[in-house]
Design a protein around this motif. Sequence first.
Motif, PDB file in Angstrom:
ATOM      1  N   ALA A 229      18.305 -18.935  -9.379  1.00  0.00           N
ATOM      2  CA  ALA A 229      17.858 -19.384  -9.962  1.00  0.00           C
ATOM      3  C   ALA A 229      16.554 -20.474  -9.582  1.00  0.00           C
ATOM      4  O   ALA A 229      15.623 -20.571 -10.051  1.00  0.00           O
ATOM      5  N   GLN A 230      18.077 -21.590  -9.615  1.00  0.00           N
ATOM      6  CA  GLN A 230      17.882 -23.119 -10.479  1.00  0.00           C
ATOM      7  C   GLN A 230      16.380 -23.368  -7.940  1.00  0.00           C
ATOM      8  O   GLN A 230      15.775 -23.793  -8.873  1.00  0.00           O
ATOM      9  N   ILE A 231      16.870 -23.277  -6.891  1.00  0.00           N
ATOM     10  CA  ILE A 231      16.754 -23.300  -6.100  1.00  0.00           C
ATOM     11  C   ILE A 231      14.795 -22.459  -5.956  1.00  0.00           C
ATOM     12  O   ILE A 231      14.108 -22.930  -6.085  1.00  0.00           O
ATOM     13  N   THR A 232      14.997 -21.356  -6.577  1.00  0.00           N
ATOM     14  CA  THR A 232      13.997 -19.581  -7.151  1.00  0.00           C
ATOM     15  C   THR A 232      12.710 -21.381  -7.837  1.00  0.00           C
ATOM     16  O   THR A 232      11.490 -21.855  -7.607  1.00  0.00           O
ATOM     17  N   VAL A 233      13.339 -21.359  -9.235  1.00  0.00           N
ATOM     18  CA  VAL A 233      12.417 -22.565  -9.437  1.00  0.00           C
ATOM     19  C   VAL A 233      11.548 -23.757  -8.996  1.00  0.00           C
ATOM     20  O   VAL A 233      10.741 -24.177  -9.097  1.00  0.00           O
TER      21      VAL A 233
END
Length: 256
Positions: A229-233
């Motif tokens: 999730a964080q890398i995608t965001v």
Amino acid sequence: MKVRVLGCSGGIGGRDQRTTALLVDDDVLIDAGTGVGDLEFDELLRIDHVFVTHAHLDHIAMIPLLVDTVGEARSMPIVVHGSPETLRILRSHIFNWLIWPDFSSIPDRGNPFLRFQEMHIGESANIGGGRRMTALPALHTVPAVAYQVSCDTGSLVFSGDTTYSEPLIAAINDIPDLRYLLVETAFPDALHDLAIASRHLCPSLLALFLDRIKVSPEVWITHLKPSRAQITVDEIGNYRGRFQPKALYNGLEFII
């Protein structure tokens, strides 16, 4: 009209990870993932309609439990709306007396706990109070739709699960009063091939999608996979188009 996020994750794990479900006012669900399980009994009892984007488990998991929990306490059936293909899958593989009872015939077919209502692309359903739900085209590994939620003061579009889709882009651009666009992005760009194969979006595909949008809604991102999730965001944050996409979170409310 109020739309509340009950779940917006592409998976489970931890207090904040609930799969897809949106509550429109207090009586309509768009999808019924695990986020529905956080509602109290009295809140579940008020749900009259469930609009299903597609038949994958993370979007329909709580429909059987919802109907089982409140069916006997209601005077009218819960109506599950979806494409003919989606409803066929639910009947064949969920409400089949093997996985779960067929509540469309309980206690009898004249007075069931559950009723199925087909929706075709472009078709609208009036859900009372001047509110409308319209099925829009989406492109996923199973038959899928997006939904436009609208009333006299504006519209919200929820993409459901989809990859890049010209028909969906065209449908969005035909909504001049669109205030909010909730669009999925499941994977980071390192998993671009997986996104393509599973017909999801990744940040580079999202950028192509958004660059084709001519109307001016707020853009919110849903269906992030928890492990990435964080890398995608962070990758979405590098988008340099005219939108500033933000990640959805449970409890967020949109007023239309």
